[in-house]
Design a protein around this motif. Structure first.
Motif, PDB file in Angstrom:
ATOM      1  N   HIS A 107       0.847  -1.193   0.000  1.00  8.98           N
ATOM      2  CA  HIS A 107       0.000   0.000   0.000  1.00  8.98           C
ATOM      3  C   HIS A 107       0.884   1.245   0.000  1.00  8.98           C
ATOM      4  CE1 HIS A 107      -4.071  -1.661   0.353  1.00  8.98           C
ATOM      5  NE2 HIS A 107      -3.421  -2.707   0.844  1.00  8.98           N
ATOM      6  N   ASN A 108       0.364   2.296  -0.636  1.00  7.76           N
ATOM      7  CA  ASN A 108       1.082   3.549  -0.802  1.00  7.76           C
ATOM      8  C   ASN A 108       1.235   4.274   0.542  1.00  7.76           C
ATOM      9  OD1 ASN A 108       1.862   6.198  -1.499  1.00  7.76           O
ATOM     10  ND2 ASN A 108       0.721   6.126  -3.413  1.00  7.76           N
ATOM     11  N   MET A 109       2.464   4.723   0.830  1.00  6.28           N
ATOM     12  CA  MET A 109       2.756   5.451   2.058  1.00  6.28           C
ATOM     13  C   MET A 109       1.920   6.743   2.150  1.00  6.28           C
ATOM     14  SD  MET A 109       6.501   6.944   3.181  1.00  6.28           S
ATOM     15  CE  MET A 109       7.337   5.411   3.540  1.00  6.28           C
ATOM     16  N   ILE A 110       1.749   7.427   1.014  1.00  8.86           N
ATOM     17  CA  ILE A 110       1.053   8.709   0.988  1.00  8.86           C
ATOM     18  C   ILE A 110      -0.470   8.524   0.957  1.00  8.86           C
ATOM     19  CG2 ILE A 110       0.812  10.911  -0.277  1.00  8.86           C
ATOM     20  CD1 ILE A 110       3.657  10.371   0.832  1.00  8.86           C
ATOM     21  N   ASP A 111      -0.939   7.533   0.189  1.00  6.00           N
ATOM     22  CA  ASP A 111      -2.368   7.258   0.061  1.00  6.00           C
ATOM     23  C   ASP A 111      -2.597   5.769   0.320  1.00  6.00           C
ATOM     24  OD1 ASP A 111      -4.990   6.815  -0.635  1.00  6.00           O
ATOM     25  OD2 ASP A 111      -4.758   7.377  -2.745  1.00  6.00           O
ATOM     26  N   PRO A 112      -2.761   5.394   1.609  1.00  7.20           N
ATOM     27  CA  PRO A 112      -2.842   3.971   1.968  1.00  7.20           C
ATOM     28  C   PRO A 112      -3.955   3.186   1.273  1.00  7.20           C
ATOM     29  CG  PRO A 112      -2.451   5.304   3.917  1.00  7.20           C
ATOM     30  CD  PRO A 112      -2.751   6.260   2.788  1.00  7.20           C
ATOM     31  N   SER A 113      -4.954   3.868   0.696  1.00  8.67           N
ATOM     32  CA  SER A 113      -6.016   3.131   0.005  1.00  8.67           C
ATOM     33  C   SER A 113      -5.531   2.619  -1.354  1.00  8.67           C
ATOM     34  CB  SER A 113      -7.239   4.027  -0.188  1.00  8.67           C
ATOM     35  OG  SER A 113      -6.931   5.070  -1.100  1.00  8.67           O
ATOM     36  N   GLN A 114      -4.406   3.162  -1.832  1.00 13.89           N
ATOM     37  CA  GLN A 114      -3.887   2.782  -3.148  1.00 13.89           C
ATOM     38  C   GLN A 114      -2.860   1.654  -3.015  1.00 13.89           C
ATOM     39  OE1 GLN A 114      -1.264   5.671  -4.953  1.00 13.89           O
ATOM     40  NE2 GLN A 114      -1.664   4.932  -7.016  1.00 13.89           N
ATOM     41  N   GLU A 115      -3.030   0.610  -3.850  1.00 12.27           N
ATOM     42  CA  GLU A 115      -2.052  -0.476  -3.899  1.00 12.27           C
ATOM     43  C   GLU A 115      -1.062  -0.203  -5.014  1.00 12.27           C
ATOM     44  OE1 GLU A 115      -3.476  -4.710  -2.177  1.00 12.27           O
ATOM     45  OE2 GLU A 115      -4.006  -4.307  -4.255  1.00 12.27           O
TER      46      GLU A 115
END
Length: 163
Positions: free
Chosen positions: A92-100
């Motif tokens: 998951h993205n550090m900046i946008d955790p909803s994004q894989e």
């Protein structure tokens, strides 16, 4: 003091985040770099505070990376552990955790210095943003631990912390 050790660089053909981290943990534990509860804590931290880095702002030609780490109480040293992934795995993205993100390379941070975590993370980010894309892609395409060690020893300019 260098941030890399020739016996702490890995190539993994595992296909999930947990399998990769388990494989690396087993080897780091056997070498005495981490403590027994390291894996549980790195997985927990990854679930709560993801470490995937979307490299597209630097260049669309770069693969994404992740920088898994946990608190210093679970490690015995201060190192960056590079892990080249044969198969991209999801973080998951550090900046946008909803994004894989599909991640191709890990820079795992081991840091038993409570003051130093952000410093090592900043050095990795600086390395990614200041190294030419073609040079970074050479690193991300290496498939031999010794070649990765040699590359990073030569190209990762460690900034010594002045207090």
């Amino acid at each position: 003091m260098t941030l890399f050790a020739s016996d702490a660089i890995f190539i993994s053909d595992k296909t999930s985040q947990k399998e990769v981290l388990q494989e690396v943990y087993d080897k780091l534990l056997a070498s005495g770099y981490v403590k027994g509860d390291f894996l549980k804590n790195v997985l927990e931290r990854e679930a709560n505070y993801p470490t995937g880095i979307d490299t597209s702002p630097i260049s669309s030609e770069l693969p994404n990376v992740a920088i898994p780490h946990t608190e210093g109480e679970f490690v015995n040293t201060r190192l960056i552990v590079p892990v080249a992934l044969v198969h991209p795995i999801k973080f998951h993205n550090m900046i946008d955790p909803s994004q894989e993100l599909e991640v191709k390379f890990l820079f795992m941070i081991l840091n038993n210095d409570p003051e130093g975590q952000a410093n090592i993370l900043a050095q990795i980010m600086d390395f990614l943003s200041s190294t030419p894309v073609a040079t970074l892609n050479k690193l991300f395409n290496l498939t031999d631990p010794r070649a990765i060690y040699d590359f990073l020893s030569e190209n990762f300019k460690q900034k010594l912390q002045t207090v």
